[in-house]
Every structure is written in C-alpha cells, then in structure tokens.
Design a protein around this motif. Sequence first.
Motif, PDB file in Angstrom:
ATOM      1  N   VAL A  56      10.315   5.290   0.032  1.00 51.40           N
ATOM      2  CA  VAL A  56      11.065   6.083  -1.038  1.00 51.40           C
ATOM      3  C   VAL A  56       9.939   6.965  -1.637  1.00 51.40           C
ATOM      4  N   ILE A  57       8.884   7.339  -2.032  1.00 52.33           N
ATOM      5  CA  ILE A  57       8.159   7.623  -2.579  1.00 52.33           C
ATOM      6  C   ILE A  57       8.405   9.684  -3.070  1.00 52.33           C
ATOM      7  N   PRO A  58       8.516   9.642  -4.395  1.00 53.12           N
ATOM      8  CA  PRO A  58       8.579  11.302  -4.787  1.00 53.12           C
ATOM      9  C   PRO A  58       7.000  11.954  -4.103  1.00 53.12           C
ATOM     10  N   MET A  59       7.654  13.118  -3.305  1.00 47.97           N
ATOM     11  CA  MET A  59       6.106  14.074  -3.182  1.00 47.97           C
ATOM     12  C   MET A  59       5.144  13.904  -3.922  1.00 47.97           C
ATOM     13  N   PHE A  65       0.750  -1.273   0.264  1.00 47.49           N
ATOM     14  CA  PHE A  65       0.206   0.075  -0.261  1.00 47.49           C
ATOM     15  C   PHE A  65       1.227   1.412  -0.198  1.00 47.49           C
ATOM     16  N   ASP A  66       2.029   1.475   0.605  1.00 49.19           N
ATOM     17  CA  ASP A  66       2.887   2.124   0.917  1.00 49.19           C
ATOM     18  C   ASP A  66       3.690   2.524  -0.459  1.00 49.19           C
ATOM     19  N   LEU A  67       4.292   1.631  -0.925  1.00 48.66           N
ATOM     20  CA  LEU A  67       4.224   1.565  -1.842  1.00 48.66           C
ATOM     21  C   LEU A  67       3.882   2.210  -3.457  1.00 48.66           C
ATOM     22  N   HIS A  68       2.728   2.010  -3.219  1.00 51.74           N
ATOM     23  CA  HIS A  68       1.922   1.805  -4.460  1.00 51.74           C
ATOM     24  C   HIS A  68       0.533   3.082  -4.516  1.00 51.74           C
ATOM     25  N   ALA A  69       0.698   2.814  -3.406  1.00 54.93           N
ATOM     26  CA  ALA A  69      -0.981   3.800  -3.303  1.00 54.93           C
ATOM     27  C   ALA A  69      -1.332   4.585  -1.670  1.00 54.93           C
ATOM     28  N   SER A  70      -0.030   4.967  -1.371  1.00 58.81           N
ATOM     29  CA  SER A  70      -0.020   5.892  -0.340  1.00 58.81           C
ATOM     30  C   SER A  70      -0.664   7.286  -0.325  1.00 58.81           C
ATOM     31  N   GLY A 121      16.933  22.693   0.898  1.00 57.44           N
ATOM     32  CA  GLY A 121      16.260  22.554  -0.238  1.00 57.44           C
ATOM     33  C   GLY A 121      15.415  22.315  -0.040  1.00 57.44           C
ATOM     34  N   GLU A 122      14.558  22.056  -1.124  1.00 61.43           N
ATOM     35  CA  GLU A 122      13.048  22.075  -1.136  1.00 61.43           C
ATOM     36  C   GLU A 122      12.816  20.527  -0.502  1.00 61.43           C
ATOM     37  N   LYS A 123      11.887  19.493  -0.314  1.00 60.96           N
ATOM     38  CA  LYS A 123      11.396  18.327  -0.104  1.00 60.96           C
ATOM     39  C   LYS A 123      11.382  17.664  -1.170  1.00 60.96           C
ATOM     40  N   LYS A 124      11.869  16.658  -1.941  1.00 69.14           N
ATOM     41  CA  LYS A 124      11.589  15.833  -3.257  1.00 69.14           C
ATOM     42  C   LYS A 124      10.887  14.554  -2.869  1.00 69.14           C
ATOM     43  N   TYR A 125      11.028  13.903  -1.644  1.00 69.46           N
ATOM     44  CA  TYR A 125      10.835  12.632  -1.173  1.00 69.46           C
ATOM     45  C   TYR A 125       9.641  12.941   0.259  1.00 69.46           C
ATOM     46  N   GLN A 126       9.195  11.657   0.237  1.00 71.27           N
ATOM     47  CA  GLN A 126       8.797  11.223   1.651  1.00 71.27           C
ATOM     48  C   GLN A 126       9.013  10.130   1.376  1.00 71.27           C
ATOM     49  N   VAL A 127       9.507   9.389   3.063  1.00 71.09           N
ATOM     50  CA  VAL A 127      10.283   8.487   4.127  1.00 71.09           C
ATOM     51  C   VAL A 127       8.886   7.935   4.889  1.00 71.09           C
ATOM     52  N   GLN A 136      12.051   1.616  -3.830  1.00 68.48           N
ATOM     53  CA  GLN A 136      11.615   2.788  -4.191  1.00 68.48           C
ATOM     54  C   GLN A 136      10.720   1.874  -5.835  1.00 68.48           C
ATOM     55  N   THR A 137       9.303   3.781  -6.214  1.00 69.72           N
ATOM     56  CA  THR A 137       8.574   3.199  -7.422  1.00 69.72           C
ATOM     57  C   THR A 137       9.315   3.803  -8.206  1.00 69.72           C
ATOM     58  N   THR A 138      10.379   4.219  -8.140  1.00 71.92           N
ATOM     59  CA  THR A 138      10.700   5.288  -9.815  1.00 71.92           C
ATOM     60  C   THR A 138      12.317   4.324  -9.939  1.00 71.92           C
ATOM     61  N   SER A 139      12.706   2.783  -9.593  1.00 78.05           N
ATOM     62  CA  SER A 139      13.911   2.166  -9.899  1.00 78.05           C
ATOM     63  C   SER A 139      13.395   0.842 -10.253  1.00 78.05           C
ATOM     64  N   ASP A 140      13.540   0.226 -11.129  1.00 80.09           N
ATOM     65  CA  ASP A 140      13.549  -0.887 -11.456  1.00 80.09           C
ATOM     66  C   ASP A 140      14.049  -2.055 -11.054  1.00 80.09           C
ATOM     67  N   ARG A 141      15.092  -1.312  -9.941  1.00 75.20           N
ATOM     68  CA  ARG A 141      15.757  -2.580  -9.036  1.00 75.20           C
ATOM     69  C   ARG A 141      14.437  -2.783  -7.697  1.00 75.20           C
ATOM     70  N   PRO A 142      13.850  -4.110  -7.020  1.00 79.54           N
ATOM     71  CA  PRO A 142      13.621  -3.921  -6.244  1.00 79.54           C
ATOM     72  C   PRO A 142      13.472  -3.803  -5.248  1.00 79.54           C
ATOM     73  N   PHE A 143      15.061  -3.448  -4.657  1.00 79.65           N
ATOM     74  CA  PHE A 143      15.450  -2.422  -3.527  1.00 79.65           C
ATOM     75  C   PHE A 143      16.430  -2.919  -3.067  1.00 79.65           C
ATOM     76  N   ILE A 144      16.846  -2.045  -2.133  1.00 80.73           N
ATOM     77  CA  ILE A 144      18.235  -2.282  -1.475  1.00 80.73           C
ATOM     78  C   ILE A 144      18.327  -2.259  -0.266  1.00 80.73           C
ATOM     79  N   GLN A 145      19.258  -3.812  -0.488  1.00 83.90           N
ATOM     80  CA  GLN A 145      19.752  -3.499   0.397  1.00 83.90           C
ATOM     81  C   GLN A 145      21.352  -4.220   1.260  1.00 83.90           C
ATOM     82  N   LYS A 146      21.438  -3.199   2.279  1.00 83.51           N
ATOM     83  CA  LYS A 146      23.019  -3.499   2.065  1.00 83.51           C
ATOM     84  C   LYS A 146      23.296  -3.503   3.568  1.00 83.51           C
ATOM     85  N   LEU A 147      24.652  -4.278   3.537  1.00 84.90           N
ATOM     86  CA  LEU A 147      24.810  -4.189   5.358  1.00 84.90           C
ATOM     87  C   LEU A 147      25.656  -2.944   6.329  1.00 84.90           C
TER      88      LEU A 147
END
Length: 275
Positions: free
Chosen positions: A269-272, A87-92, A232-238, A191-202
């Motif tokens: 992380v979604i664009p404002m 929901f948060d990713l696609h419809a928040s 700066g201007e806020k560009k993303y919601q976390v 991120q909705t704007t990325s083809d990568r499914p997600f970021i995961q690192k140590l």
Amino acid sequence: MADDKDVLRDVWFGRIPTSFTLYQDEITEREADPYYLLLPRVSYLTLVTDKVKKHFQKVMKQEDMGEMWLEYEGTPLKWHYPIGLLFDLHASNTALPWNITVHFKNFPEKDLLHCTSNYVIEAHFMSCIKEADVLKHKGQVINEMQKKDHKQLWMGLQNDKFDQFWAINRKLMEYSVEEGGFRYIPFRIYQTTSDRPFIQKLFRPVTAEGQTHTLGDLLKEMFSAAVTPNDGEKKYQVVIHGIEPVLETPLQWLSEHLSYPDNFLHIIVIPMPTD
C-alpha cells in the motif's frame, strides 16, 4: 486450483531491468562500470546477484571486500523479501532501470540480516512456505510431502524452473469443494509510511455465511484508508506484483494465482504519487 496457467506464468516470468552501481566511497583500482541485469520478481537478491559481485571484484582488492549489501536511495534492501516486493515497496513509481547501489563496507547490522550462503535463503524460504501451509491446511500438505518434494520447490525457484516448481506447488494450492477455499489466506500488507514491517492477521477467504471475501474486504479490515470511499479522492495504490488488482477480486483467487513462491500474498500500500 483453477487452471489459469497463463497468469501463473506471467507472474513467474516478471522481470525488472536493474542497474547496479558501486558506491562512490568504495576503494577500486580502476573505475567500475555499472552492471545491468533483468531481475526475476519472484526470486531473492542474494540468489541472483553473484554476477554483480564478480563484476565488481574485478576492480577491487580482496581485502577491501566485505559482505556485499545493496541499497536504493539510502534504504538498505532486505534480501529476505522477494525482489518484486522490494521494487513495488520502494521504487514502483520511478523510471526504469531500477538503480541499485552496491556496498562492500559498513554492513548495516540494524537493518539487514547476514546472508552467508544459499542455505540461509533456502531455510528462510522453506520456513515461509511451512508457515503459509499452516494457515491454509494446518500444515498437513507440506508435512505429508517427502524431503525431495521440498527440495524440488527450492531448486525450481533457485534455477528459475517454472514447471519444476509448480509440479509440487500446485499441491499447496488445493482445497476441497466443501471447504470452498483455504482455511486462512497467507498475506502480508506493507506500507512505506509505517515503522511496522507489515500487517499479518488471520483472515478467511469466505464468510461464515459462505460469501466470498474480496481484496477490498481484507483492506477494509486491515488498512481501511487504502479503500477509496465512493465520494472520495484516491489516496493509495494497492499493488501486488507491480499491478493494481481491482478490489472486487476474490481473495482466494489472488492467493492461488498472485502469491509469491513463498505462498504469501505480498500486498503493498503506497501513497499516490503527488507529481
């Protein structure tokens, strides 16, 4: 683990009002009314939509019903992602109820995994918990548990039993005072704007000097554009669990209190919104 049970309860009992509508091209014997449900954020679509399937079965012939899959505005919904994450990713930023379209034909093989039974969900869920514990405790806590403890975690989620689940899950959230937190924080950034499914690192919850890492520290390293510069201007919601935590929140606290039952912090992380 800090005793902050109210937060844990609020997370567990979060619900999303949802309307399920049958796709217009499905063959029915009579008109199919929408079906309404309050979906638990922490669960999985395939675990809580049996009633939806039965509702639409009443107006369809058996031979017209393949494996049910769900879609929102053209995007097939991955059942192995928790509902709140989807929901948060696609419809928040959309009005409620969440309008999901139900399909029984043309299963999107490229986009979705098949889910033939609850055993498939259980296997996925337990593998996520084990992966998270490898990050947190080198897998020692989950491996020392008995099979019945693993089952209790799963049954607690499946049957929506908060106390049953947390009686075991609290052990996965413990650490010694000397450690000051988990070994690494289990997180995924979507991120909705990325083809990568997600970021995961140590990423550790404390620095080598013993300083506490915050959500902002994690984002600066993993996705710096999500952190608004002072001028700066806020560009993303976390977003985590439908809320925007302040970036100064300690990562260890978030991991203990705002992780999903799979023990991962799912950060969106979604664009404002532009309107």
